[in-house]
Design a protein around this motif. Structure first.
Motif, PDB file in Angstrom:
ATOM      1  N   UNK A 151       0.824  -1.201   0.000  1.00  0.00           N
ATOM      2  CA  UNK A 151       0.000   0.000   0.000  1.00  0.00           C
ATOM      3  C   UNK A 151       0.865   1.260   0.000  1.00  0.00           C
ATOM      4  N   UNK A 152       1.875   1.276   0.856  1.00  0.00           N
ATOM      5  CA  UNK A 152       2.779   2.432   0.925  1.00  0.00           C
ATOM      6  C   UNK A 152       3.511   2.614  -0.404  1.00  0.00           C
ATOM      7  N   UNK A 153       3.985   1.512  -0.977  1.00  0.00           N
ATOM      8  CA  UNK A 153       4.710   1.584  -2.252  1.00  0.00           C
ATOM      9  C   UNK A 153       3.813   2.139  -3.364  1.00  0.00           C
ATOM     10  N   UNK A 154       2.556   1.722  -3.386  1.00  0.00           N
ATOM     11  CA  UNK A 154       1.627   2.240  -4.392  1.00  0.00           C
ATOM     12  C   UNK A 154       1.375   3.730  -4.189  1.00  0.00           C
ATOM     13  N   UNK A 155       1.221   4.142  -2.942  1.00  0.00           N
ATOM     14  CA  UNK A 155       0.983   5.555  -2.655  1.00  0.00           C
ATOM     15  C   UNK A 155       2.185   6.420  -3.030  1.00  0.00           C
ATOM     16  N   UNK A 156       3.360   5.823  -3.036  1.00  0.00           N
ATOM     17  CA  UNK A 156       4.576   6.564  -3.393  1.00  0.00           C
ATOM     18  C   UNK A 156       4.902   6.463  -4.879  1.00  0.00           C
ATOM     19  N   UNK A 157       4.017   5.816  -5.643  1.00  0.00           N
ATOM     20  CA  UNK A 157       4.165   5.826  -7.092  1.00  0.00           C
ATOM     21  C   UNK A 157       4.843   4.614  -7.711  1.00  0.00           C
ATOM     22  N   UNK A 158       5.073   3.554  -6.956  1.00  0.00           N
ATOM     23  CA  UNK A 158       5.676   2.349  -7.531  1.00  0.00           C
ATOM     24  C   UNK A 158       4.708   1.751  -8.552  1.00  0.00           C
ATOM     25  N   UNK A 159       5.234   1.337  -9.686  1.00  0.00           N
ATOM     26  CA  UNK A 159       4.372   0.764 -10.724  1.00  0.00           C
ATOM     27  C   UNK A 159       3.802  -0.580 -10.263  1.00  0.00           C
ATOM     28  N   UNK A 160       2.642  -0.914 -10.783  1.00  0.00           N
ATOM     29  CA  UNK A 160       1.964  -2.150 -10.399  1.00  0.00           C
ATOM     30  C   UNK A 160       2.814  -3.367 -10.757  1.00  0.00           C
ATOM     31  N   UNK A 161       3.457  -3.332 -11.903  1.00  0.00           N
ATOM     32  CA  UNK A 161       4.290  -4.468 -12.329  1.00  0.00           C
ATOM     33  C   UNK A 161       5.438  -4.672 -11.355  1.00  0.00           C
ATOM     34  N   UNK A 162       6.129  -3.594 -11.007  1.00  0.00           N
ATOM     35  CA  UNK A 162       7.222  -3.709 -10.034  1.00  0.00           C
ATOM     36  C   UNK A 162       6.692  -4.177  -8.685  1.00  0.00           C
ATOM     37  N   UNK A 163       5.542  -3.654  -8.284  1.00  0.00           N
ATOM     38  CA  UNK A 163       4.958  -4.051  -7.012  1.00  0.00           C
ATOM     39  C   UNK A 163       4.665  -5.547  -6.981  1.00  0.00           C
ATOM     40  N   UNK A 164       4.057  -6.063  -8.043  1.00  0.00           N
ATOM     41  CA  UNK A 164       3.745  -7.491  -8.085  1.00  0.00           C
ATOM     42  C   UNK A 164       5.006  -8.338  -8.037  1.00  0.00           C
ATOM     43  N   UNK A 165       6.011  -7.942  -8.793  1.00  0.00           N
ATOM     44  CA  UNK A 165       7.274  -8.694  -8.789  1.00  0.00           C
ATOM     45  C   UNK A 165       7.929  -8.665  -7.414  1.00  0.00           C
ATOM     46  N   UNK A 166       8.019  -7.477  -6.825  1.00  0.00           N
ATOM     47  CA  UNK A 166       8.649  -7.345  -5.507  1.00  0.00           C
ATOM     48  C   UNK A 166       7.852  -8.070  -4.421  1.00  0.00           C
ATOM     49  N   UNK A 167       6.532  -8.021  -4.500  1.00  0.00           N
ATOM     50  CA  UNK A 167       5.706  -8.720  -3.514  1.00  0.00           C
ATOM     51  C   UNK A 167       5.888 -10.226  -3.619  1.00  0.00           C
ATOM     52  N   UNK A 168       5.957 -10.728  -4.848  1.00  0.00           N
ATOM     53  CA  UNK A 168       6.202 -12.155  -5.027  1.00  0.00           C
ATOM     54  C   UNK A 168       7.555 -12.574  -4.479  1.00  0.00           C
ATOM     55  N   UNK A 169       8.565 -11.773  -4.749  1.00  0.00           N
ATOM     56  CA  UNK A 169       9.918 -12.069  -4.245  1.00  0.00           C
ATOM     57  C   UNK A 169       9.936 -12.020  -2.722  1.00  0.00           C
ATOM     58  N   UNK A 170       9.298 -10.992  -2.134  1.00  0.00           N
ATOM     59  CA  UNK A 170       9.250 -10.877  -0.681  1.00  0.00           C
ATOM     60  C   UNK A 170       8.494 -12.054  -0.074  1.00  0.00           C
ATOM     61  N   UNK A 171       7.370 -12.445  -0.678  1.00  0.00           N
ATOM     62  CA  UNK A 171       6.618 -13.605  -0.198  1.00  0.00           C
ATOM     63  C   UNK A 171       7.442 -14.879  -0.266  1.00  0.00           C
ATOM     64  N   UNK A 172       8.190 -15.043  -1.339  1.00  0.00           N
ATOM     65  CA  UNK A 172       9.071 -16.209  -1.475  1.00  0.00           C
ATOM     66  C   UNK A 172      10.144 -16.187  -0.399  1.00  0.00           C
ATOM     67  N   UNK A 173      10.770 -15.032  -0.198  1.00  0.00           N
ATOM     68  CA  UNK A 173      11.824 -14.875   0.810  1.00  0.00           C
ATOM     69  C   UNK A 173      11.282 -15.181   2.216  1.00  0.00           C
ATOM     70  N   UNK A 174      10.116 -14.616   2.543  1.00  0.00           N
ATOM     71  CA  UNK A 174       9.527 -14.870   3.866  1.00  0.00           C
ATOM     72  C   UNK A 174       9.139 -16.330   4.028  1.00  0.00           C
ATOM     73  N   UNK A 175       8.704 -16.962   2.947  1.00  0.00           N
ATOM     74  CA  UNK A 175       8.382 -18.386   2.995  1.00  0.00           C
ATOM     75  C   UNK A 175       9.612 -19.240   3.233  1.00  0.00           C
ATOM     76  N   UNK A 176      10.714 -18.865   2.598  1.00  0.00           N
ATOM     77  CA  UNK A 176      11.981 -19.594   2.803  1.00  0.00           C
ATOM     78  C   UNK A 176      12.441 -19.445   4.248  1.00  0.00           C
ATOM     79  N   UNK A 177      12.225 -18.252   4.825  1.00  0.00           N
ATOM     80  CA  UNK A 177      12.583 -18.036   6.224  1.00  0.00           C
ATOM     81  C   UNK A 177      11.690 -18.816   7.188  1.00  0.00           C
ATOM     82  N   UNK A 178      10.581 -19.326   6.653  1.00  0.00           N
ATOM     83  CA  UNK A 178       9.682 -20.147   7.472  1.00  0.00           C
ATOM     84  C   UNK A 178       8.629 -19.358   8.220  1.00  0.00           C
ATOM     85  N   UNK A 179       8.374 -18.129   7.804  1.00  0.00           N
ATOM     86  CA  UNK A 179       7.337 -17.339   8.447  1.00  0.00           C
ATOM     87  C   UNK A 179       5.979 -17.908   8.080  1.00  0.00           C
ATOM     88  N   UNK A 180       5.154 -18.229   9.067  1.00  0.00           N
ATOM     89  CA  UNK A 180       3.861 -18.883   8.765  1.00  0.00           C
ATOM     90  C   UNK A 180       2.886 -17.964   8.064  1.00  0.00           C
TER      91      UNK A 180
END
Length: 188
Positions: free
Chosen positions: A159-188
């Motif tokens: 939400x913050x990234x969108x409000x600051x003007x991050x493009x939707x494509x970059x947001x989706x890519x970064x969110x997927x990467x962050x979700x993958x990273x958090x999943x690897x760390x084992x965050x439930x």
């Protein structure tokens, strides 16, 4: 029979879809989940996610994906044609009226009155998506034990990234990467 049901269901969605693709979410949800039971809420969320990532209008993409999921290419054609059909008729009719009576105060008042209703439709759909994203369940009340911490981290950052003007494509890519990273760390 299924082709006709798809066509007619999406005619109903298309006829009352005022405000764009996001406003169509609760209408499509009502048809494909509540009335017909064609999809689960998770499948519906997945279809809308894909619809946002693919080029074109979200509502039409969603209709096409639902039709494809249920009945292949003929189903996609039936659902998409149903979604578009009322819009074509309404636009032809309204363009004639607006050309003729566009400066009338009542017409402007009508259009101004529809805006809050469209915002309410979008907010209603958004609340349902937030509940599903953060609690992985489909309704209120939520069970706090099922809270998805990855979603709680990604949602406000997105939400913050969108409000600051991050493009939707970059947001989706970064969110997927962050979700993958958090999943690897084992965050439930």
């Amino acid at each position: 029979m299924l082709y006709w049901e798809l066509f007619w269901s999406f005619v109903q969605v298309g006829a009352f879809c005022v405000g764009g693709g996001y406003a169509s979410m609760p209408l499509i949800q009502e048809q494909v989940i509540d009335i017909h039971g064609w999809l689960t809420m998770q499948e519906f969320i997945d279809i809308f996610t894909i619809s946002q990532m693919t080029p074109g209008p979200i509502g039409i993409n969603a209709a096409t994906f639902v039709g494809t999921r249920l009945a292949g290419l003929p189903g996609a054609i039936a659902a998409t044609a149903g979604f578009v059909f009322p819009s074509v008729l309404i636009v032809i009719f309204l363009s004639h009226l607006f050309y003729k009576y566009g400066d009338v105060a009542a017409v402007r008042g009508l259009l101004n009155g529809l805006r809050p209703a469209v915002v309410a439709l979008i907010c209603s759909a958004g609340l349902g998506f937030i509940i599903l994203a953060l609690w992985n369940q489909e309704s209120i009340p939520v069970e706090w034990s099922r809270l998805d911490w990855r979603g709680c981290i990604i949602l406000p950052l997105a939400f913050i990234a969108l409000q600051r003007g991050l493009s939707v494509i970059k947001l989706l890519c970064l969110s997927g990467i962050l979700g993958l990273f958090l999943g690897i760390l084992g965050l439930p």
